[in-house]
Design a protein around this motif. Structure first.
Motif, short mmCIF file in Angstrom:
data_model
loop_
_atom_site.label_atom_id
_atom_site.label_comp_id
_atom_site.label_asym_id
_atom_site.label_seq_id
_atom_site.Cartn_x
_atom_site.Cartn_y
_atom_site.Cartn_z
N UNK A 188 -5.59 6.03 0.85
CA UNK A 188 -5.80 7.47 1.00
C UNK A 188 -7.29 7.72 1.23
N UNK A 189 -7.65 8.14 2.43
CA UNK A 189 -9.06 8.34 2.79
C UNK A 189 -9.70 9.51 2.06
N UNK A 190 -8.95 10.57 1.81
CA UNK A 190 -9.51 11.76 1.18
C UNK A 190 -9.67 11.59 -0.33
N UNK A 191 -8.67 11.01 -0.98
CA UNK A 191 -8.72 10.80 -2.43
C UNK A 191 -9.46 9.53 -2.81
N UNK A 192 -9.72 8.65 -1.81
CA UNK A 192 -10.35 7.35 -2.02
C UNK A 192 -9.58 6.57 -3.09
N UNK A 193 -8.29 6.42 -2.82
CA UNK A 193 -7.39 5.69 -3.72
C UNK A 193 -6.45 4.81 -2.89
N UNK A 194 -5.80 3.86 -3.58
CA UNK A 194 -4.81 3.02 -2.94
C UNK A 194 -3.57 2.95 -3.82
N UNK A 195 -2.45 2.60 -3.20
CA UNK A 195 -1.21 2.31 -3.91
C UNK A 195 -0.57 1.14 -3.19
N UNK A 196 0.08 0.23 -3.97
CA UNK A 196 0.70 -0.94 -3.38
C UNK A 196 1.96 -1.28 -4.15
N UNK A 197 2.96 -1.78 -3.41
CA UNK A 197 4.20 -2.26 -4.03
C UNK A 197 4.71 -3.44 -3.21
N UNK A 198 5.34 -4.37 -3.91
CA UNK A 198 6.02 -5.48 -3.25
C UNK A 198 7.51 -5.28 -3.45
N UNK A 199 8.24 -5.27 -2.36
CA UNK A 199 9.68 -5.07 -2.42
C UNK A 199 10.40 -6.38 -2.13
N UNK A 200 11.31 -6.71 -3.01
CA UNK A 200 12.17 -7.88 -2.83
C UNK A 200 13.45 -7.57 -3.60
N UNK A 201 14.57 -7.74 -2.98
CA UNK A 201 15.83 -7.42 -3.62
C UNK A 201 15.92 -8.13 -4.98
N UNK A 202 16.10 -7.35 -6.03
CA UNK A 202 16.23 -7.89 -7.37
C UNK A 202 14.94 -8.33 -8.03
N UNK A 203 13.81 -8.23 -7.33
CA UNK A 203 12.55 -8.74 -7.90
C UNK A 203 11.35 -7.96 -7.37
N UNK A 204 11.44 -6.65 -7.27
CA UNK A 204 10.30 -5.88 -6.75
C UNK A 204 9.29 -5.62 -7.89
N UNK A 205 8.08 -5.30 -7.48
CA UNK A 205 7.02 -5.06 -8.46
C UNK A 205 6.94 -3.58 -8.80
N UNK A 206 6.20 -3.30 -9.85
CA UNK A 206 5.86 -1.92 -10.16
C UNK A 206 4.85 -1.44 -9.11
N UNK A 207 4.77 -0.16 -8.92
CA UNK A 207 3.76 0.41 -8.03
C UNK A 207 2.42 0.36 -8.76
N UNK A 208 1.42 -0.20 -8.10
CA UNK A 208 0.08 -0.19 -8.67
C UNK A 208 -0.77 0.76 -7.84
N UNK A 209 -1.73 1.39 -8.47
CA UNK A 209 -2.63 2.30 -7.76
C UNK A 209 -3.95 2.38 -8.49
N UNK A 210 -4.98 2.79 -7.77
CA UNK A 210 -6.28 2.94 -8.38
C UNK A 210 -7.29 3.56 -7.43
N UNK A 211 -8.46 3.78 -7.95
CA UNK A 211 -9.56 4.36 -7.18
C UNK A 211 -10.26 3.27 -6.38
N UNK A 212 -10.90 3.71 -5.28
CA UNK A 212 -11.56 2.76 -4.37
C UNK A 212 -12.94 3.24 -3.97
N UNK A 213 -13.79 2.30 -3.67
CA UNK A 213 -15.06 2.55 -3.00
C UNK A 213 -14.90 2.01 -1.58
N UNK A 214 -15.32 2.80 -0.60
CA UNK A 214 -15.12 2.41 0.79
C UNK A 214 -16.47 2.15 1.46
N UNK A 215 -16.63 0.97 2.03
CA UNK A 215 -17.83 0.63 2.79
C UNK A 215 -17.47 0.56 4.27
N UNK A 216 -18.20 1.35 5.07
CA UNK A 216 -17.95 1.35 6.52
C UNK A 216 -18.98 0.53 7.22
#
Length: 113
Positions: free
Chosen positions: A85-113
């Motif tokens: 998310x460019x405006x909130x400077x945050x990320x979220x990630x999930x791994x999907x696998x039938x029967x073995x998916x992960x929890x959603x993780x998210x956090x704040x980010x610093x962006x270097x251009x």
């Protein structure tokens, strides 16, 4: 003769389309079992890499968000989705696998251009 050669060469360089290579790094952090963990996503052209993991393909991008996806190989049935998310400077990630998916993780980010 040399002047004509240099003029033709100069015209060719001016007429060739210029391709700007986008480069940016998202340095993020999230909590896992109460412990802070890093997540880094680096753009290389039209793809992102996270450490040695990659490439994450850009599924969608606009002024607000970048959506990434990755599946490591046809033999693994996992799918990774990342939202930057460019405006909130945050990320979220999930791994999907039938029967073995992960929890959603998210956090704040610093962006270097």
């Amino acid at each position: 003769m040399k002047k004509i050669f240099f003029k033709v060469l100069l015209c060719l360089f001016l007429l060739l389309p210029s391709t700007a290579i986008k480069a940016e790094t998202w340095s993020c952090a999230y909590l896992f079992n109460g412990e802070s963990r890093p997540a880094v996503y680096s753009r290389r052209g039209n793809e992102f890499y996270s450490g040695i993991v990659g490439p994450y393909k850009i599924v969608f991008e606009d002024n607000s968000v970048i959506n990434l996806q990755n599946n490591y190989s046809p033999t693994h049935q996992d799918y990774f989705a990342v939202l930057l998310d460019k405006k909130k400077k945050m990320f979220a990630m999930v791994s999907l696998e039938i029967g073995n998916h992960t929890e959603i993780i998210e956090g704040k980010c610093a962006i270097d251009y």
